[in-house]
Write a protein that holds these residues in place. Structure first.
Motif, PDB file in Angstrom:
ATOM      1  N   ARG A  75     -71.505  -9.001  22.791  1.00 21.53           N
ATOM      2  CA  ARG A  75     -71.411 -10.243  21.966  1.00 21.53           C
ATOM      3  C   ARG A  75     -71.241 -11.576  22.743  1.00 21.53           C
ATOM      4  N   GLU A  76     -70.337 -11.414  23.673  1.00 26.49           N
ATOM      5  CA  GLU A  76     -70.097 -12.661  24.498  1.00 26.49           C
ATOM      6  C   GLU A  76     -69.410 -12.234  25.818  1.00 26.49           C
ATOM      7  N   ALA A  77     -69.722 -13.103  26.946  1.00 30.48           N
ATOM      8  CA  ALA A  77     -69.211 -12.872  28.263  1.00 30.48           C
ATOM      9  C   ALA A  77     -68.654 -14.204  28.988  1.00 30.48           C
ATOM     10  N   ALA A  78     -67.662 -13.858  29.619  1.00 28.80           N
ATOM     11  CA  ALA A  78     -67.209 -15.010  30.690  1.00 28.80           C
ATOM     12  C   ALA A  78     -66.897 -14.494  31.975  1.00 28.80           C
ATOM     13  N   VAL A  79     -67.318 -14.886  33.115  1.00 27.84           N
ATOM     14  CA  VAL A  79     -67.251 -14.688  34.450  1.00 27.84           C
ATOM     15  C   VAL A  79     -66.392 -15.578  35.130  1.00 27.84           C
ATOM     16  N   ALA A 124     -65.907 -10.017  35.256  1.00 22.12           N
ATOM     17  CA  ALA A 124     -66.484 -10.169  33.806  1.00 22.12           C
ATOM     18  C   ALA A 124     -65.593 -10.069  32.697  1.00 22.12           C
ATOM     19  N   PHE A 125     -65.406 -10.794  31.695  1.00 28.98           N
ATOM     20  CA  PHE A 125     -64.537 -10.424  30.579  1.00 28.98           C
ATOM     21  C   PHE A 125     -65.797 -10.406  29.245  1.00 28.98           C
ATOM     22  N   VAL A 126     -65.792  -9.284  28.623  1.00 30.00           N
ATOM     23  CA  VAL A 126     -66.898  -8.959  27.597  1.00 30.00           C
ATOM     24  C   VAL A 126     -66.404  -8.779  26.401  1.00 30.00           C
ATOM     25  N   VAL A 127     -67.178  -9.294  25.371  1.00 29.45           N
ATOM     26  CA  VAL A 127     -66.694  -8.765  24.098  1.00 29.45           C
ATOM     27  C   VAL A 127     -68.164  -7.868  23.564  1.00 29.45           C
ATOM     28  N   LEU A 186     -63.332  -5.217  29.063  1.00 30.51           N
ATOM     29  CA  LEU A 186     -63.595  -5.347  27.487  1.00 30.51           C
ATOM     30  C   LEU A 186     -62.452  -6.106  26.936  1.00 30.51           C
ATOM     31  N   VAL A 187     -62.725  -7.195  26.225  1.00 33.96           N
ATOM     32  CA  VAL A 187     -61.784  -7.649  25.371  1.00 33.96           C
ATOM     33  C   VAL A 187     -62.042  -7.924  24.001  1.00 33.96           C
ATOM     34  N   GLY A 226     -66.936  -0.903  21.347  1.00 35.93           N
ATOM     35  CA  GLY A 226     -67.557   0.230  21.023  1.00 35.93           C
ATOM     36  C   GLY A 226     -68.060   0.633  22.596  1.00 35.93           C
ATOM     37  N   ALA A 227     -68.398  -0.407  23.570  1.00 42.42           N
ATOM     38  CA  ALA A 227     -68.972  -0.214  24.827  1.00 42.42           C
ATOM     39  C   ALA A 227     -68.183   0.477  25.734  1.00 42.42           C
ATOM     40  N   ASP A 228     -68.844   1.142  26.831  1.00 41.31           N
ATOM     41  CA  ASP A 228     -68.023   1.596  27.728  1.00 41.31           C
ATOM     42  C   ASP A 228     -68.035   0.559  29.027  1.00 41.31           C
ATOM     43  N   ALA A 229     -66.992   0.182  29.587  1.00 44.55           N
ATOM     44  CA  ALA A 229     -66.820  -0.893  30.624  1.00 44.55           C
ATOM     45  C   ALA A 229     -67.528  -0.765  31.873  1.00 44.55           C
ATOM     46  N   GLU A 230     -67.618   0.526  32.358  1.00 41.31           N
ATOM     47  CA  GLU A 230     -68.232   1.003  33.732  1.00 41.31           C
ATOM     48  C   GLU A 230     -69.691   1.104  33.493  1.00 41.31           C
ATOM     49  N   ASP A 231     -70.072   1.498  32.354  1.00 40.49           N
ATOM     50  CA  ASP A 231     -71.571   1.351  31.975  1.00 40.49           C
ATOM     51  C   ASP A 231     -72.088   0.123  31.871  1.00 40.49           C
ATOM     52  N   LEU A 232     -71.429  -0.735  31.174  1.00 40.72           N
ATOM     53  CA  LEU A 232     -71.871  -2.221  31.063  1.00 40.72           C
ATOM     54  C   LEU A 232     -71.822  -2.717  32.635  1.00 40.72           C
TER      55      LEU A 232
END
Length: 497
Positions: free
Chosen positions: A422-426, A440-443, A471-472, A446-452
């Motif tokens: 949905r959103e991301a900030a680096v 990266a901080f990512v919205v 993930l946040v 349900g996602a997997d952080a390492e996969d993303l």
């Protein structure tokens, strides 16, 4: 140049269209006749209590009908409106009030509870109960001559640490905002829905022109997407100012398609506005879409009429009429079109300076070899051959990793292209190996952080690759929707190489 006289315009409108609604907020509404009369009554009381031209009148409150009245009343006396953010800390409020020099501070109930202890040396006036304060025996003085260079208002910067700087905007600067807005369709038939606060310049660039040209302002003190849609339909809003995250929430509201909107022109400013979101706004909401990019301090500003330039949605448009822009490198040399550099500019719509801070005012400018002074934006961007500006990042947010300049916006674009994001900030994090490295901080529920992280890095260059992805639930934002990257950096608990 003739300077638009805002208080004179309000007085004239009170006579010309006394029954036309001026401001609506919740179940309260005031027409121009009563608005003008209340402005006179408040101005008269202020004058009786010693408020003179050039004196600051501070306001710490949520948006309301009487907040709008107080704005106009301060200007009626050629005093200086100093609206302050209630989201500030008590220490910041005390410092800003002291910096403004205001003796009177208008507060709502919540702000009185929060700030009374740090404002003991000031006179607090309850904005929620203004009738008790108004002195009906007082008389307002004649409208003083307008000094175009005199202070109109002080807007305090939205710094997240320390004391915000007081940006002094002149009557001439506000005049340019008001007269320039005429071309964007403001007139006595305009109905402008505003859900950003009245202490923000984001709001004021729509609030002041609407009243100046005799339109109706509808205030939503606290943004809610479902309620915004109801207000837009109920009042047949023709204009609105929303920040990007608000557009996103309005479009995501399940009831969106159940509402009939009458919008003629929509505006956006204050935070990065992704091209895909602009395209969705154009596709699903009626009327034109104009994005503004610039600083409260002034200097150069850019305007993108997105409905007229659908192939330029990745940009923030071209420099406004009468504005000059240069893109310079770290040594102050002009760069070629398409090359990133710092954006500096000039325009008639530029602040008088930072209140009580000539040192910071001087630092805000870059002096060219020919001696001309250009206001620094602190932003990195590049101009194309047609003069359209693509924003890269804030200069302070640029990551220097292993000697390479890395722009967080480039990385964020790759991450947000992933369907579940949905959103991301680096942000830059210290690294013993590289000096700085991107995290990266990512919205992405349900996602997997390492996969993303792995999929993002697959689409990035070697120097851009993420050291970590967190993930946040949501990204921290200011009151006008800017992502607070400092808070993200401070919250990072991991380690990077």
């Amino acid at each position: 140049m003739t300077c638009f006289d805002f208080p004179a315009a309000i007085s004239a409108l009170a006579i010309a269209q006394p029954d036309h609604p001026a401001v609506i907020c919740g179940d309260k509404s005031i027409d121009y006749g009563r608005f003008g009369a209340r402005v006179e009554a408040v101005a008269a009381t202020l004058a009786k209590l010693g408020t003179a031209p050039g004196d600051a009148v501070a306001i710490v409150a949520a948006s309301s009908v009487d907040y709008a009245v107080l704005w106009a009343a301060a200007l009626r006396l050629r005093a200086v409106a100093a609206p302050l953010a209630p989201s500030s800390t008590p220490a910041q409020i005390a410092a800003m009030v002291a910096d403004s020099g205001a003796r009177l501070v208008f507060v709502d109930a919540a702000s009185r509870r929060e700030f009374a202890d740090v404002l003991k040396d000031r006179v607090l006036v309850d904005l929620d109960d203004l009738d008790k304060w108004i002195d009906t025996t007082a008389e307002a003085p004649p409208l003083a001559e307008l000094d175009p260079q005199g202070a109109f208002n002080i807007i305090y910067s939205s710094g997240t640490t320390g004391t915000p700087k007081g940006i002094v905007q002149s009557a001439a600067m506000r005049s340019l905002h008001i007269t320039g807005a005429k071309a964007l369709g403001y007139d006595d038939k305009s109905v402008t829905l505003l859900s950003t606060p009245l202490y923000s310049n984001t709001t004021l660039v729509s609030f002041l022109p609407t009243l100046a040209w005799g339109g109706t302002v509808v205030l939503q003190p606290k943004f809610n997407a479902a309620e915004w849609l109801k207000l837009a339909e109920t009042h047949a809003a023709t204009h609105t100012m929303l920040v990007p995250v608000q557009y996103r929430r309005v479009l995501a509201e399940p009831s969106f398609d159940n509402h009939t909107l009458s919008l003629v022109m929509k505006f956006c400013t204050s935070a990065p506005f992704p091209a895909e979101l602009k395209a969705e706004v154009l596709r699903r909401m009626p009327g034109g879409l104009v994005e503004f990019f610039g600083m409260t301090e002034g200097g150069v500003s850019f305007l993108l009429a997105a409905h007229l330039f659908p192939d330029k949605l990745h940009t923030v448009g071209r420099a406004s009429e009468g504005h000059a822009v240069r893109i310079i490198d770290e040594d102050g040399n002009d760069v070629a079109p398409g090359t990133p550099g710092e954006i500096v500019g000039q325009s008639p719509a530029t602040m008088n300076g930072y209140r009580n801070r000539p040192d910071l005012t001087d630092k805000a400018y870059w002096t060219a070899p020919d001696g001309s002074r250009w206001l620094r934006t602190g932003d990195i961007g590049r101009l194309d051959e047609e003069g359209f500006l693509t924003l890269m990042d804030r200069a302070k947010d640029m990551i220097i990793s292993g000697g390479f300049n890395i722009y967080p916006s480039d990385i964020e674009a790759v991450i947000t292209a992933l369907p579940e994001v949905r959103e991301a900030a680096v942000v830059a994090m210290p690294s013993d190996r590289w000096g700085e490295t991107p995290v990266a901080f990512v919205v992405a529920p349900g996602a997997d952080a390492e996969d993303l992280k792995a999929r993002s890095n697959a689409g990035l260059g070697k120097t851009q690759r993420l050291a970590a992805l967190v993930l946040v639930d949501e990204l921290p934002r200011s009151h006008i929707g800017k992502v607070l990257k400092r808070e993200l950096r401070d919250s990072f608990a991991g380690k990077v190489d």
